[in-house]
Enzyme design. Structure first.
Site, PDB file in Angstrom:
ATOM      1  N   PRO A   2       0.903  -1.155   0.073  1.00 21.24           N
ATOM      2  CA  PRO A   2      -0.095  -0.072   0.054  1.00 21.24           C
ATOM      3  C   PRO A   2       0.753   1.275  -0.025  1.00 21.24           C
ATOM      4  O   PRO A   2       1.722   1.561   0.740  1.00 21.24           O
ATOM      5  CB  PRO A   2      -0.723  -0.020   1.195  1.00 21.24           C
ATOM      6  CG  PRO A   2      -0.333  -1.111   2.140  1.00 21.24           C
ATOM      7  CD  PRO A   2       0.834  -2.027   1.039  1.00 21.24           C
ATOM      8  N   GLU A   3       0.688   2.159  -0.878  1.00 19.30           N
ATOM      9  CA  GLU A   3       1.233   3.428  -1.004  1.00 19.30           C
ATOM     10  C   GLU A   3       0.149   4.489  -0.160  1.00 19.30           C
ATOM     11  O   GLU A   3      -0.634   4.180   0.140  1.00 19.30           O
ATOM     12  CB  GLU A   3       1.692   3.958  -2.177  1.00 19.30           C
ATOM     13  CG  GLU A   3       2.898   2.946  -2.964  1.00 19.30           C
ATOM     14  CD  GLU A   3       3.483   3.628  -3.699  1.00 19.30           C
ATOM     15  OE1 GLU A   3       3.477   4.619  -3.630  1.00 19.30           O
ATOM     16  OE2 GLU A   3       3.960   3.008  -4.883  1.00 19.30           O
ATOM     17  N   HIS A 108      -2.065 -15.677  10.300  1.00 20.71           N
ATOM     18  CA  HIS A 108      -1.223 -14.435  10.172  1.00 20.71           C
ATOM     19  C   HIS A 108      -1.676 -13.431  10.880  1.00 20.71           C
ATOM     20  O   HIS A 108      -1.773 -12.088  10.579  1.00 20.71           O
ATOM     21  CB  HIS A 108      -0.746 -14.079   8.771  1.00 20.71           C
ATOM     22  CG  HIS A 108      -0.303 -15.237   7.937  1.00 20.71           C
ATOM     23  ND1 HIS A 108       0.762 -15.894   8.453  1.00 20.71           N
ATOM     24  CD2 HIS A 108      -0.786 -15.893   6.916  1.00 20.71           C
ATOM     25  CE1 HIS A 108       1.163 -16.730   7.592  1.00 20.71           C
ATOM     26  NE2 HIS A 108       0.108 -16.869   6.583  1.00 20.71           N
ATOM     27  N   ARG A 127       3.233 -11.477   5.501  1.00 15.08           N
ATOM     28  CA  ARG A 127       4.913 -11.418   5.255  1.00 15.08           C
ATOM     29  C   ARG A 127       5.693 -10.784   6.878  1.00 15.08           C
ATOM     30  O   ARG A 127       6.571 -10.639   6.599  1.00 15.08           O
ATOM     31  CB  ARG A 127       5.146 -10.823   4.193  1.00 15.08           C
ATOM     32  CG  ARG A 127       4.709 -11.689   3.062  1.00 15.08           C
ATOM     33  CD  ARG A 127       5.144 -11.317   1.493  1.00 15.08           C
ATOM     34  NE  ARG A 127       6.658 -11.135   1.657  1.00 15.08           N
ATOM     35  CZ  ARG A 127       7.172 -10.469   0.410  1.00 15.08           C
ATOM     36  NH1 ARG A 127       6.668 -10.160  -0.504  1.00 15.08           N
ATOM     37  NH2 ARG A 127       8.685 -10.660   0.549  1.00 15.08           N
ATOM     38  N   ARG A 161      20.318  19.388  -4.254  1.00 14.02           N
ATOM     39  CA  ARG A 161      20.700  17.992  -3.970  1.00 14.02           C
ATOM     40  C   ARG A 161      21.171  17.436  -5.284  1.00 14.02           C
ATOM     41  O   ARG A 161      20.699  17.473  -6.283  1.00 14.02           O
ATOM     42  CB  ARG A 161      19.329  17.261  -3.707  1.00 14.02           C
ATOM     43  CG  ARG A 161      18.721  17.758  -2.337  1.00 14.02           C
ATOM     44  CD  ARG A 161      18.022  16.641  -1.792  1.00 14.02           C
ATOM     45  NE  ARG A 161      17.648  17.093  -0.422  1.00 14.02           N
ATOM     46  CZ  ARG A 161      18.326  16.641   0.638  1.00 14.02           C
ATOM     47  NH1 ARG A 161      19.162  15.462   0.350  1.00 14.02           N
ATOM     48  NH2 ARG A 161      18.196  17.082   1.869  1.00 14.02           N
TER      49      ARG A 161
END
Ligand code: ZN
Length: 280
Positions: A2-3, A108, A127, A161
């Site tokens: 998920p972002e 899980h 995971r 940068r």
């Protein structure tokens, strides 16, 4: 994984459904990996607390909790009703599910919070890259919220940068929560190649990029918004819409603007996609 837009969608769904509910009990599994605070501390912090709101900090889900201190601390200074935060990071495969107590406890499942309304809030993560922690003070993941960054703040982050702009976009100490997909999509919309050094970008290009990042994230959130209730249900990802990617994952396919094949390169170990004609 998920972002930011997915986390925002999940957070909105949770906020709608569990705010004002009270956590009456907590069960924590035996796996230590997801626990970034000791299990006993998490349980003691959550139990008896009322959920004031659920919000997002970068890619973290933040539950603001209010209620009586349950710690054995006898410090006279500790307030009667303090606000604490429960932080959930979903990692790669984590999810929060709102279930009925009779729902099967799937494999899980690492944490179950029983709610006064009779439902359960469960954290499931096959995971185990997800993280659970509790904070007594305001949690600060570092970096600036990309959707809140003003143009001036954005320019100041990247000016001078020497790193490729794509790496700078993914640097969570600068902007929190911009992931690989949305970095590629933003750079495409701004017409900037991922490998360009941040310091070589003009003010105008950085302005374009600022707009592109916010646009891409907002569009993705708007799409996710329509599937809120499905997402936080026990079945998880069902019904979650994704932003139509213009370059991400489209290597060798024609650019949607100029038909030039989209190129894929590897930058700091992540795939990056760009159009060699539209992006300079
Ligand atoms: Zn193109």
């Amino acid at each position: 994984m998920p972002e930011l837009p997915e986390v925002e969608t999940i957070v909105r769904g949770l906020d709608k459904r569990v705010t004002a509910d009270t956590i009456t009990g907590v069960w924590i599994g035996s796996r230590k990996q997801p626990l970034k605070s000791p299990a006993a501390t998490i349980a003691a912090t959550l139990e008896g607390k009322r959920i004031l709101r659920v919000h997002r900090a970068g890619k973290h889900i933040v539950f603001d909790l209010e209620g009586p201190e349950r710690k054995k601390s006898t410090k006279p200074s500790s307030p009667q009703n303090s606000i604490v935060q429960w932080i959930v990071h979903l990692g790669m495969t984590g999810r929060m599910a709102i279930c009925a107590p009779s729902d099967e406890i799937v494999k899980h499942t690492h944490l179950i919070a029983t709610l006064a309304s009779g439902r359960e809030l469960r954290f499931i993560d096959p995971r185990m890259f997800g993280k659970l922690s509790v904070h007594a003070k305001q949690f600060d993941p570092g970096g600036i919220e990309p959707l809140e960054a003003t143009e001036e703040q954005f320019l100041a982050l990247f000016r001078g940068r020497k790193t490729p702009i794509k790496s700078a976009l993914l640097n969570q100490k600068l902007l929190r929560g911009v992931g690989n997909i949305y970095a590629d999509e933003s750079l495409f919309r701004a017409g900037i190649r991922p490998r360009r050094r941040a310091s070589s970008l003009t003010r105008d290009q950085l302005r374009k990029l600022h707009r592109a990042v916010q646009e891409v994230l907002r569009e993705a959130i708007a799409l996710g918004g329509s599937s809120i209730s499905d997402y936080v249900d026990a079945d998880g990802e069902e019904g979650f819409f994704q932003l139509q990617h213009r370059v991400y994952g489209r290597a060798a396919e024609p650019c949607l603007v100029c038909k030039t094949p989209v190129r894929r390169i590897v930058l700091i170990g992540r795939s990056s996609h760009y159009c060699p004609k539209c992006q300079k």
